[in-house]
Every structure is written in structure tokens, then in C-alpha cells.
Design an enzyme around this catalytic site. Structure first.
Site, PDB file in Angstrom:
ATOM      1  N   ASP A  67     -45.804  15.820  18.678  1.00  0.00           N
ATOM      2  CA  ASP A  67     -46.473  16.826  19.512  1.00  0.00           C
ATOM      3  C   ASP A  67     -45.667  17.250  20.739  1.00  0.00           C
ATOM      4  O   ASP A  67     -46.213  17.844  21.661  1.00  0.00           O
ATOM      5  CB  ASP A  67     -47.850  16.309  19.952  1.00  0.00           C
ATOM      6  CG  ASP A  67     -47.750  15.063  20.826  1.00  0.00           C
ATOM      7  OD1 ASP A  67     -46.622  14.607  21.115  1.00  0.00           O
ATOM      8  OD2 ASP A  67     -48.805  14.531  21.230  1.00  0.00           O
ATOM      9  N   HIS A  73     -44.812  12.754  21.831  1.00  0.00           N
ATOM     10  CA  HIS A  73     -44.959  11.542  21.023  1.00  0.00           C
ATOM     11  C   HIS A  73     -44.322  11.731  19.649  1.00  0.00           C
ATOM     12  O   HIS A  73     -43.935  12.844  19.291  1.00  0.00           O
ATOM     13  CB  HIS A  73     -46.446  11.184  20.892  1.00  0.00           C
ATOM     14  CG  HIS A  73     -47.149  11.076  22.200  1.00  0.00           C
ATOM     15  ND1 HIS A  73     -47.876  12.125  22.741  1.00  0.00           N
ATOM     16  CD2 HIS A  73     -47.220  10.067  23.100  1.00  0.00           C
ATOM     17  CE1 HIS A  73     -48.369  11.757  23.911  1.00  0.00           C
ATOM     18  NE2 HIS A  73     -47.983  10.517  24.157  1.00  0.00           N
ATOM     19  N   SER A 114     -49.295   5.431  26.169  1.00  0.00           N
ATOM     20  CA  SER A 114     -49.720   6.087  24.925  1.00  0.00           C
ATOM     21  C   SER A 114     -48.912   5.666  23.706  1.00  0.00           C
ATOM     22  O   SER A 114     -49.380   5.833  22.573  1.00  0.00           O
ATOM     23  CB  SER A 114     -49.623   7.611  25.077  1.00  0.00           C
ATOM     24  OG  SER A 114     -48.293   7.995  25.403  1.00  0.00           O
TER      25      SER A 114
END
Length: 385
Positions: free
Chosen positions: A347, A350, A44
Site C-alpha cells: 500500500d 507496508h 504496524s
């Protein structure tokens, strides 16, 4: 006789000069390149939309919705941040378009970049992790699956280009991750012991190394290989290990033993990359120090424009760090800050666009890369992002 010796000496001197000139030129060419594309693998941290495209349209992940992407893309692009990632800032610097995700893309040209990075991806195959008692429920698109997918479509990529396959890879900056972080995240969050998790380190390093060798064999010449983050400063990890007895660094508030684990991974990775560089001297293998490029922001947040509370999430709710596991960004009842550029963490898991921009600047200007990029052939260049 004297004349013969003199001629022989002159010939030897000429050949030596020619040899060393060739070495210098070859080294210069391998260092400074006008990259024509970016090829990306990872999770990610580099995913520009693959996971969203791979997901069920009736059950899309949070990154498909606001506030993800709210600082830049409008609407969300599938990136796990409020805006751009490190890969995006590198593309901007190189004058290339943002690297499109491979999975699910339609009518998209991959001539200047292609991205296989997927949220939740691991360096080790999912089947292997399951055998070790480690759940990996997010995706089965591990590093080897990403690489094999690339190999399968490579003939088509070359056919749509004016360059042959080896030339195309040679002209590309190949971004190897970040990858491997989830191989540790899953067992840590499942309560595995540090000793159990440490056993994975050499296997993960080998998986990354093997992928690089495969890409070298295909013609790859420049690799940017990120290390692990200071996970002891991660909002999610700080929340997971938040107890009255856990030791915190008095200066940063991070958890030292978790950071030492990240450093251990990075040291092993650097050793492996040095060995690869010796085996393939014609290739440029660059270590990207994600650890220190991020850790400095926790040490001196105000210096870089962040709030003096760098461990808290911008988008989250509850607890000391504005984060609750199981009640996360994008869900009902979870708010987000109005000034993400003042936050390091986005978040819980991240980082914000502002953080990724600072990291990218440190990579491009050579402060956090070994060896540093050589941009001399570009003429003028700007690291401000």
C-alpha cells in the site's frame, strides 16, 4: 607425593571437563528452544489487530476493510497487508496459533502468545517527540507504554498458566518490533533535515535496549530484534522525494542516501545488541536483518517470483509508483492489483504477504539472523512457509 600430585591433576582435569560440559549444555539449551509462546511489541509491521481495536468504531482505519486481508484472512484482521505478516509465518513455523492482539480482545487465551504492537507506534514516547516538534498523531502507544501494559497484566497471564512468570517468559520468543521506523517516518514526512533526524538514532537505540533489559529482568531469554528497512526503496519515500535532481540507484531504483540512513540505524543497533549480549551471556539476543532480507527482493525481483517493477504499490493510484500521498489504499477511487503475490509493496508503506513470507524464511533459515536460530532440538523443520 607423586600419588598426591597425580590425584590432584585428575581432580583438576575432571573439574575442567565438568565445567566445559556444563558450558556447552547451557549454551545448547539457551540456543534451541521449543518456544511455547510469542510475545510481541512494535508497530504496524507486527500489528495483528491492536490499532483497529483501539480505534473509534465510527472511524475505523483502512486496515479494518478490504482489500486489506484479501489474500488470506477474509474478513480483514487489522493487519496492514493483504495477508500474513512476518510474525504470522514465525508462529506457523513454531506450530503456534497466530498471535492475538492484546488491546480490545475478549475471551481470548494469551497462553501461547500476546501482541502489543500498534500501527503508528514509536520507540520514543509521544510527549518527547512533540517537544522536538515532531507530530505523532496516530497513537500514543509507544514502546514504553506497550511494555508497561505487559508488566501490569503479567500476574494475570501467569495466573492463567501452569508456569510461573519467569518460566513463561523464558519459554517465549520475544519479538521486539520492528520498532523505531515511525520515529523517523514522522519527521521525514514533516520535512525535518537529515541531521535533525540523525540525532534521534541513539535515543531510539537506547529505548529498544532498555526495553530488552527490562524483559530480561522479568525472565526473558530469547529476543528477536529487527533492524530498519531500506527506506530508500519504500514506495512512499520514493514518492515523497521524487524530484528531477534526486539520485537513484541505477540498478534498483532506490534512493541511496535514505538507505544509508537505514544502514546507520542498523549498525548502531547491532553494536548495542552485542554489548547487551556480553552483559547477559545467558540470554540469546538475535538480530533480525530486515534490511537485507528485503533489499534482495529489489535487486532480483524475478528470482523471488515478483514482477520486474518491485517499487510500485499493489494497492494505490497515480504517479510513477502507483501511489499518491493522501489518496491511499482502501479509499474511494483507489484500486488494487489482482495478483498481490507478484508485488513487493502492498500500500505504499507496508509490504505484501508474499514479501513477508520471503523475509520470514530468510530469518528462520538463519540467512538474515545473527546469530542464526538453532532448530536442532525440533528434529525436522521446514522453512518453505
Amino acid at each position: 607425593m607423586t600419588t598426591t600430585l597425580l590425584m590432584a591433576s585428575l581432580i583438576v582435569s575432571f573439574l575442567l571437563i565438568l565445567y566445559y560440559t556444563t558450558i556447552v549444555v547451557a549454551s545448547s539449551e539457551s540456543r534451541c528452544r521449543r518456544y511455547k509462546s510469542i510475545i510481541s511489541f512494535g508497530d504496524s509491521i507486527a500489528d495483528t489487530g491492536n490499532y483497529v481495536h483501539l480505534s473509534n468504531v465510527n472511524n475505523l482505519p483502512q486496515a479494518a476493510f478490504l482489500p486489506y486481508g484479501e489474500s488470506f484472512f477474509h474478513p480483514p484482521s487489522g493487519r496492514y497487508s493483504d495477508g500474513r505478516l512476518v510474525i504470522d509465518f514465525i508462529a506457523e513455523f513454531l506450530g503456534l496459533p497466530y498471535v492475538p492482539p492484546y488491546f480490545g480482545s475478549q475471551n481470548v487465551s494469551f497462553n501461547q502468545g500476546i501482541n502489543f504492537a500498534v500501527y503508528g507506534a514509536t520507540a520514543l514516547d509521544r510527549a518527547f517527540l512533540v517537544k522536538q516538534g515532531i507530530k505523532s498523531d496516530f497513537t500514543n502507544i509507544s514502546l514504553s507504554v506497550q511494555l508497561n501494559t505487559f508488566k501490569q497484566i503479567l500476574p494475570n497471564l501467569c495466573a492463567s498458566s501452569t508456569r510461573d512468570c519467569r518460566e513463561m517468559l523464558g519459554d517465549s520468543l520475544i519479538l521486539m518490533g520492528e520498532i523505531g521506523g515511525n520515529d523517523y517516518n514522522y519527521p521525514f514526512f514533516e520535512g525535518k533535515s537529515i541531521n535533525e533526524i540523525k540525532e534521534l538514532v541513539p535515543l531510539i537505540i537506547k529505548a529498544i535496549s532498555s526495553a530488552i533489559v527490562d524483559l530480561i529482568d522479568l525472565g526473558g531469554k530469547t529476543f528477536l530484534v529487527p533492524g530498519n528497512f531500506p527506506i530508500g526503496c519504500s514506495t512512499a519515500y520514493l514518492t515523497l522525494f521524487q524530484t528531477a535532481t534526486v539520485e537513484h540507484d541505477p540498478f534498483t531504483g532506490c534512493i541511496p542516501w535514505l538507505n544509508k540512513f537505514g544502514e546507520h540505524h542498523n549498525e548502531q543497533l547491532k553494536i548495542e545488541l552485542k554489548q547487551l549480549q556480553k552483559l547477559y551471556p545467558h540470554v540469546n539476543i538475535i538480530y533480525a536483518d530486515y534490511y537485507n532480507s528485503l533489499y534482495g527482493l529489489f535487486q532480483e525481483p524475478a528470482k523471488y517470483g515478483f514482477k520486474n517493477r518491485p517499487l510500485a504499490a499493489c494497492c494505490g493510484v497515480g504517479g510513477q509508483y502507483n501511489f499518491t500521498i493522501g489518496k491511499e489504499c482502501g479509499e474511494n477511487g483507489v484500486s488494487y492489483c489482482q495478483n498481490p503475490s507478484e508485488y513487493v509493496n502492498w500500500d505504499g508503506y507496508h509490504l505484501t504477504e508474499a514479501t513477508y513470507q520471503k523475509m520470514a524464511q530468510g530469518l528462520l533459515n538463519g540467512r538474515y539472523t545473527t546469530p542464526a536460530f538453532d532448530w536442532s532440538c525440533l528434529g525436522s523443520y521446514d522453512f518453505s512457509g
